[in-house]
Design an enzyme around this catalytic site. Structure first.
Site, mmCIF file in Angstrom:
data_model
loop_
_atom_site.group_PDB
_atom_site.id
_atom_site.type_symbol
_atom_site.label_atom_id
_atom_site.label_comp_id
_atom_site.label_asym_id
_atom_site.label_seq_id
_atom_site.Cartn_x
_atom_site.Cartn_y
_atom_site.Cartn_z
ATOM 1 N N ARG A 38 9.093 -14.896 7.543
ATOM 2 C CA ARG A 38 7.986 -14.588 6.567
ATOM 3 C C ARG A 38 6.593 -14.336 6.821
ATOM 4 O O ARG A 38 6.409 -15.027 8.028
ATOM 5 C CB ARG A 38 8.120 -15.619 5.268
ATOM 6 C CG ARG A 38 9.662 -15.811 4.735
ATOM 7 C CD ARG A 38 9.371 -16.889 3.654
ATOM 8 N NE ARG A 38 10.650 -17.517 2.899
ATOM 9 C CZ ARG A 38 11.622 -18.261 3.428
ATOM 10 N NH1 ARG A 38 11.361 -19.106 4.563
ATOM 11 N NH2 ARG A 38 12.730 -18.497 2.791
ATOM 12 N N LYS B 9 9.013 -22.000 3.175
ATOM 13 C CA LYS B 9 8.897 -22.571 1.809
ATOM 14 C C LYS B 9 9.089 -23.936 1.465
ATOM 15 O O LYS B 9 9.949 -24.593 2.162
ATOM 16 C CB LYS B 9 9.775 -21.456 0.743
ATOM 17 C CG LYS B 9 9.165 -20.192 0.774
ATOM 18 C CD LYS B 9 10.095 -19.535 -0.244
ATOM 19 C CE LYS B 9 9.550 -17.735 -0.493
ATOM 20 N NZ LYS B 9 10.159 -17.249 -1.482
ATOM 21 N N HIS C 114 7.693 -7.881 5.262
ATOM 22 C CA HIS C 114 8.915 -8.054 4.521
ATOM 23 C C HIS C 114 10.171 -7.082 4.840
ATOM 24 O O HIS C 114 11.269 -7.574 4.922
ATOM 25 C CB HIS C 114 8.742 -8.201 3.026
ATOM 26 C CG HIS C 114 9.996 -8.808 2.476
ATOM 27 N ND1 HIS C 114 10.389 -10.097 2.601
ATOM 28 C CD2 HIS C 114 10.990 -8.071 1.334
ATOM 29 C CE1 HIS C 114 11.574 -10.129 1.810
ATOM 30 N NE2 HIS C 114 11.808 -9.173 1.108
ATOM 31 N N ARG D 16 11.547 -8.026 7.899
ATOM 32 C CA ARG D 16 12.382 -9.322 7.825
ATOM 33 C C ARG D 16 13.645 -8.950 7.295
ATOM 34 O O ARG D 16 14.701 -9.376 7.543
ATOM 35 C CB ARG D 16 11.593 -10.505 6.835
ATOM 36 C CG ARG D 16 12.338 -11.533 6.410
ATOM 37 C CD ARG D 16 11.489 -12.474 5.492
ATOM 38 N NE ARG D 16 12.128 -13.293 4.829
ATOM 39 C CZ ARG D 16 12.850 -14.508 5.256
ATOM 40 N NH1 ARG D 16 12.721 -14.898 6.367
ATOM 41 N NH2 ARG D 16 13.358 -15.404 4.235
ATOM 42 N N HIS E 90 16.605 -19.440 3.598
ATOM 43 C CA HIS E 90 16.780 -19.780 2.353
ATOM 44 C C HIS E 90 16.770 -21.114 1.908
ATOM 45 O O HIS E 90 17.623 -22.003 2.327
ATOM 46 C CB HIS E 90 17.975 -18.781 1.954
ATOM 47 C CG HIS E 90 17.592 -17.289 2.067
ATOM 48 N ND1 HIS E 90 18.487 -16.372 2.235
ATOM 49 C CD2 HIS E 90 16.030 -16.720 2.283
ATOM 50 C CE1 HIS E 90 17.924 -15.290 2.418
ATOM 51 N NE2 HIS E 90 16.477 -15.335 2.406
ATOM 52 N N TYR F 219 28.703 -28.831 2.973
ATOM 53 C CA TYR F 219 30.191 -28.572 3.228
ATOM 54 C C TYR F 219 30.523 -28.292 4.765
ATOM 55 O O TYR F 219 31.179 -28.338 5.259
ATOM 56 C CB TYR F 219 30.744 -27.425 2.396
ATOM 57 C CG TYR F 219 30.218 -28.036 0.967
ATOM 58 C CD1 TYR F 219 29.502 -27.259 0.056
ATOM 59 C CD2 TYR F 219 31.289 -28.697 0.343
ATOM 60 C CE1 TYR F 219 29.206 -27.767 -1.081
ATOM 61 C CE2 TYR F 219 31.063 -29.246 -1.134
ATOM 62 C CZ TYR F 219 29.951 -28.561 -1.585
ATOM 63 O OH TYR F 219 29.635 -28.957 -3.035
#
Length: 316
Positions: free
Chosen positions: A157, A181, A250, A253, A276, A285
């Protein structure tokens, strides 16, 4: 949704609606336009509930509200229109709670479908190569190519790239520490041309940077480069290199993600590489360690395969 029919609503549905319209007019003092919008939304939903056999508002639960939202989606309503109807319904149910008709708002837990945001168009590999063929000796040009190689080479980012410090970069191991983030730290692999050009930039960086400046990428004033400067310089290089597409951080990216996914077909690894947030849920999992991510990266990224022949840089 269905339009209002000629069949009168039962009093259990009609009377609370009329009371709410009067409340909007007399107590809330809303404009006629807003009142009409509320009435249009609620009348349509009331007609639909009536058609499903409901005769009074206390019969409505979250399941019925979800049915209303789902019907709108099936009929091709925009997500924003469904959100407006749910908002009207929530306000109406709050009013019914105030009047003692309901004890809870059945629309509170029902979310409108998210608006689909079109993904930016990515560059194809030829366009990326055309953009990144910057071979000038000027320190700022070296910096800019290092920025673009790293942005495309690691899928960062813009904020992550600008915030990188020199101490976060490890050329020999091909790792960068970034803060994403939510202030979440992650290690990102980079290789090939990105490593080569970040190494070149580090050799000339001291000629621009203030001695006390920790930032990896600095402006001509010697301080951490700004978001706007990166955006501006990328757009300028896109024009200078005659790339048809408008170049943004972006877009690089997004191109990184698209090209890795096309080459590896490993969506899970791409999500890890991009940092993310929803990865934290899927990690329950399955867990991909850093080495696996680095292996996927090395095998799949088109510019990671362009290894410099004798790169022996020490960690910076």
């Amino acid at each position: 949704m269905t339009t209002a029919s000629n069949t009168p609503l039962p009093s259990g549905l009609r009377k609370p609606l009329d009371q709410f319209y009067e409340y909007l007019r007399a107590e809330k003092g809303l404009s006629l336009h807003t009142q009409r919008n509320y009435k249009q939304q609620l009348e349509t939903m009331a007609e639909h509930l009536h058609s499903m056999g409901l005769k009074a508002w206390p019969q409505v639960d979250a399941g019925w509200v979800r049915q209303l939202a789902g019907k709108g989606m099936r009929e091709g309503m925009k997500a924003s229109s469904i959100a407006t109807r749910l908002s009207s319904l929530r306000s109406f149910f709050d009013f019914l709670i105030l009047r003692g008709i309901l004890t809870a708002n059945p629309a509170k837990g029902v979310s409108a479908p998210r608006k689909k945001r079109p993904l930016p168009k990515n560059l194809d590999v030829d366009e990326v190569n055309q953009l990144l063929e910057v071979n000038e000796d000027d320190p700022l040009a070296i910096r800019d190519r290092a920025i673009m190689e790293l942005m495309y080479g690691a899928g960062l980012r813009l904020a992550e790239l600008v915030d990188i410090d020199v101490r976060d970069v490890h050329l020999r191991s091909g790792e960068i520490r970034v803060i994403g983030k939510g202030n979440k730290e992650r290690k990102v692999p980079f290789a090939g041309m990105a490593v080569e050009w970040v190494g070149k930039w580090l050799k000339v960086r001291s000629g621009l940077a203030d001695p006390s400046e920790p930032a990896l990428f600095v402006s001509k004033l010697g301080t951490r480069i700004s978001h706007r400067s990166v955006q501006k310089r990328m757009a300028e290089w896109g024009q200078k290199q005659a790339v048809a597409s408008h170049i943004t951080p972006h877009k690089l990216r997004h191109s990184f993600a698209t090209h890795i996914l096309e080459s590896s077909n490993n969506l899970r690894a791409v999500q890890e590489l991009l940092g993310h947030e929803n990865i934290s849920t899927t990690q329950i999992y399955t867990h991909l360690d850093f080495q696996h991510l680095a292996d996927v990266y090395d095998q799949a990224h088109p510019r990671a395969r362009k290894k410099s022949s004798q790169h022996k840089e020490e960690d910076e």
